[in-house]
Design a protein around this motif. Sequence first.
Motif, PDB file in Angstrom:
ATOM      1  N   VAL A   1      -1.324  -5.424   8.748  1.00 34.67           N
ATOM      2  CA  VAL A   1      -2.216  -4.615   7.923  1.00 34.67           C
ATOM      3  C   VAL A   1      -2.887  -5.521   6.903  1.00 34.67           C
ATOM      4  O   VAL A   1      -2.226  -6.116   6.051  1.00 34.67           O
ATOM      5  CB  VAL A   1      -1.451  -3.485   7.207  1.00 34.67           C
ATOM      6  N   GLY A   2      -4.210  -5.650   6.982  1.00 32.03           N
ATOM      7  CA  GLY A   2      -4.954  -6.541   6.102  1.00 32.03           C
ATOM      8  C   GLY A   2      -5.767  -7.529   6.901  1.00 32.03           C
ATOM      9  O   GLY A   2      -5.462  -7.820   8.067  1.00 32.03           O
ATOM     10  N   SER A   3      -6.821  -8.047   6.271  1.00 29.27           N
ATOM     11  CA  SER A   3      -7.716  -8.959   7.004  1.00 29.27           C
ATOM     12  C   SER A   3      -8.212 -10.097   6.115  1.00 29.27           C
ATOM     13  O   SER A   3      -9.280 -10.646   6.351  1.00 29.27           O
ATOM     14  CB  SER A   3      -8.914  -8.182   7.564  1.00 29.27           C
TER      15      SER A   3
ATOM     16  N   THR B   1      -1.336  -7.433   2.583  1.00 29.28           N
ATOM     17  CA  THR B   1      -2.189  -6.607   1.720  1.00 29.28           C
ATOM     18  C   THR B   1      -2.432  -7.208   0.346  1.00 29.28           C
ATOM     19  O   THR B   1      -2.888  -6.508  -0.562  1.00 29.28           O
ATOM     20  CB  THR B   1      -1.574  -5.200   1.586  1.00 29.28           C
ATOM     21  N   GLY B   2      -2.125  -8.479   0.191  1.00 31.51           N
ATOM     22  CA  GLY B   2      -2.497  -9.169  -1.036  1.00 31.51           C
ATOM     23  C   GLY B   2      -1.610  -8.853  -2.230  1.00 31.51           C
ATOM     24  O   GLY B   2      -0.465  -8.408  -2.091  1.00 31.51           O
ATOM     25  N   PHE B   3      -2.205  -9.058  -3.411  1.00 30.48           N
ATOM     26  CA  PHE B   3      -1.452  -8.983  -4.653  1.00 30.48           C
ATOM     27  C   PHE B   3      -2.207  -8.161  -5.695  1.00 30.48           C
ATOM     28  O   PHE B   3      -3.410  -7.965  -5.593  1.00 30.48           O
ATOM     29  CB  PHE B   3      -1.201 -10.394  -5.195  1.00 30.48           C
ATOM     30  N   LYS B   4      -1.481  -7.711  -6.693  1.00 35.08           N
ATOM     31  CA  LYS B   4      -2.096  -6.989  -7.793  1.00 35.08           C
ATOM     32  C   LYS B   4      -2.941  -7.968  -8.600  1.00 35.08           C
ATOM     33  O   LYS B   4      -2.432  -8.968  -9.097  1.00 35.08           O
ATOM     34  CB  LYS B   4      -1.025  -6.360  -8.683  1.00 35.08           C
TER      35      LYS B   4
ATOM     36  N   PRO C   1       0.823  -1.216   0.000  1.00 35.76           N
ATOM     37  CA  PRO C   1       0.000   0.000   0.000  1.00 35.76           C
ATOM     38  C   PRO C   1       0.851   1.257   0.000  1.00 35.76           C
ATOM     39  O   PRO C   1       1.914   1.317   0.618  1.00 35.76           O
ATOM     40  CB  PRO C   1      -0.806  -0.123   1.301  1.00 35.76           C
ATOM     41  N   ASN C   2       0.375   2.267  -0.704  1.00 40.69           N
ATOM     42  CA  ASN C   2       1.084   3.539  -0.790  1.00 40.69           C
ATOM     43  C   ASN C   2       0.623   4.446   0.347  1.00 40.69           C
ATOM     44  O   ASN C   2      -0.109   5.415   0.154  1.00 40.69           O
ATOM     45  CB  ASN C   2       0.822   4.185  -2.154  1.00 40.69           C
TER      46      ASN C   2
END
Length: 509
Positions: free
Chosen positions: A184-186, A347-350, A152-153
């Motif tokens: 950070v993330g769920s 925070t996952g992936f693109k 994340p930015n």
Amino acid sequence: MLRRLLRRRREDPAVAVIGAGFAGIGMAVRLRKAGFDRVTLLDKAGGPGGTWWHNTYAGAEVDTPSVLYSYSWMPWKWSRTHVRQAELQAYLAAVLERFGLADKVRYNVEVKTVQWHEDRQDYTLHSGDGAEIMRAKYVVSAVGLLSDPQLPNLPGIDTFGGPLFHTAKWDSGFDPEGKRIGVVGSGSTAAQVVPTLAGQAKQVVMFQREPGWMVPKMARPYTDVERAALDSRLAQKAIRWRQIYQRDRGQLGGGVWRPGTPQNTGAEAAARGYIERSLAGRPDLIEAVTPRYPYGGKRPIITDDFYPALLLDNVKLVTEAVREVTETGVVDGAGAEHELDALVMATGFKANFLSTFDVTGRTGRSIHDYWAGDERAFLGIMVPEFPNFFIMYGPNTNGGTIVTNLELQASYIASAISRVERARASSVEVREWAADLYDRSVQKMLVGTAFQYENNYYRSESGRIATQWPDGVMIYGALTKALRGPCLRVESKLGACAPAPEKEEVATP
């Protein structure tokens, strides 16, 4: 065997497979079985496994039963119902060895561009610095959908004074003992990381932007009797087909993904019951983790450990996203400051197809320009204007039993390549009308599903559902068998007996 002997009369075509995870390795084996020996796997990692090479975070394991999360043609004596990262990586290394493919993989090679040459009827693959990696008549993308980490930015992220890393780039030297760690993330990754860190850290603070529906995994080690039974190929085959049938029964016609259907209503009720049983006596937590969207609106999270972890004294759930990062911690969306010693980005992936490289087709247009932010592909595998180029785990193929889907795609691709070689042709390309008709049909099937929920990774820039497959694996498998012949155009643009490129030009290992 006869096809192999006939093909040996002329040089095999070179095939480049980008990615050495489940998709790429499965593709290489399928090509080997079809008689193609000049196959090169290219991977930016230092070893096999794809996502299971990179994701070494604490608690990393599959959320699909092990028997399904493996190739049907290579059963394995798994240790657990849902195996962990190290065992999966060892399995894939064993597949390479068993099929004599270990020396066909070139590691630490990152492909950045793939360019079609109409005059030669082949592709050139280049690295980021422009150096030529190899030439190949056929190219298969096996990089997957969710393989490019998304950091994340956040304002101030570069100022944080402690360890900060994405779960897909886990710091192997990180010691969580006694630390205050922010996660950070769920999503699915956070649901594995939080319980594992909670057993070591002083405190784990999880920042949840939005809760997700969760269902129990019921993971456990296999008993000695069960492991002995796994020695039987027949037993594994029976277990596999039973599990596929059970999954397909709920997904038939997209039932479990359509709000209002008995399947969807039942799945949501079961998920609500899981929350209430796990967090009984904590109405605050029940309220915090219960989603406000229909079941299936985001990827369901399969876990046994997350809800119990929330009841631990050293785990704190913050129902606000992170607003900014400071030198000593983070500030959440409500303005509250949280002092932390380390930050883990789950925070996952693109969710962009072919996000790590670009392809230029026969018209000189790149595949990303062709898509214009609206990714689509015939069966998720082929795109008009891009001859001899194939995608595994492509647009609208996410969901269901992914390894089974990959096997079906590998079979389709090997069949298409075999068809070109039998005809002594130079290229195969999906016809535009077939690709358009298929895409319209899939989009029609997606209407009314929970995938339409706006806050998920399923959508392309235009808002259409670009990632999800709306039905079961059996329907998808039937389509990969039926949609062949007239949907593909096989052409000979170099003459019937055109020679293949010299081996040294292809630079296979």
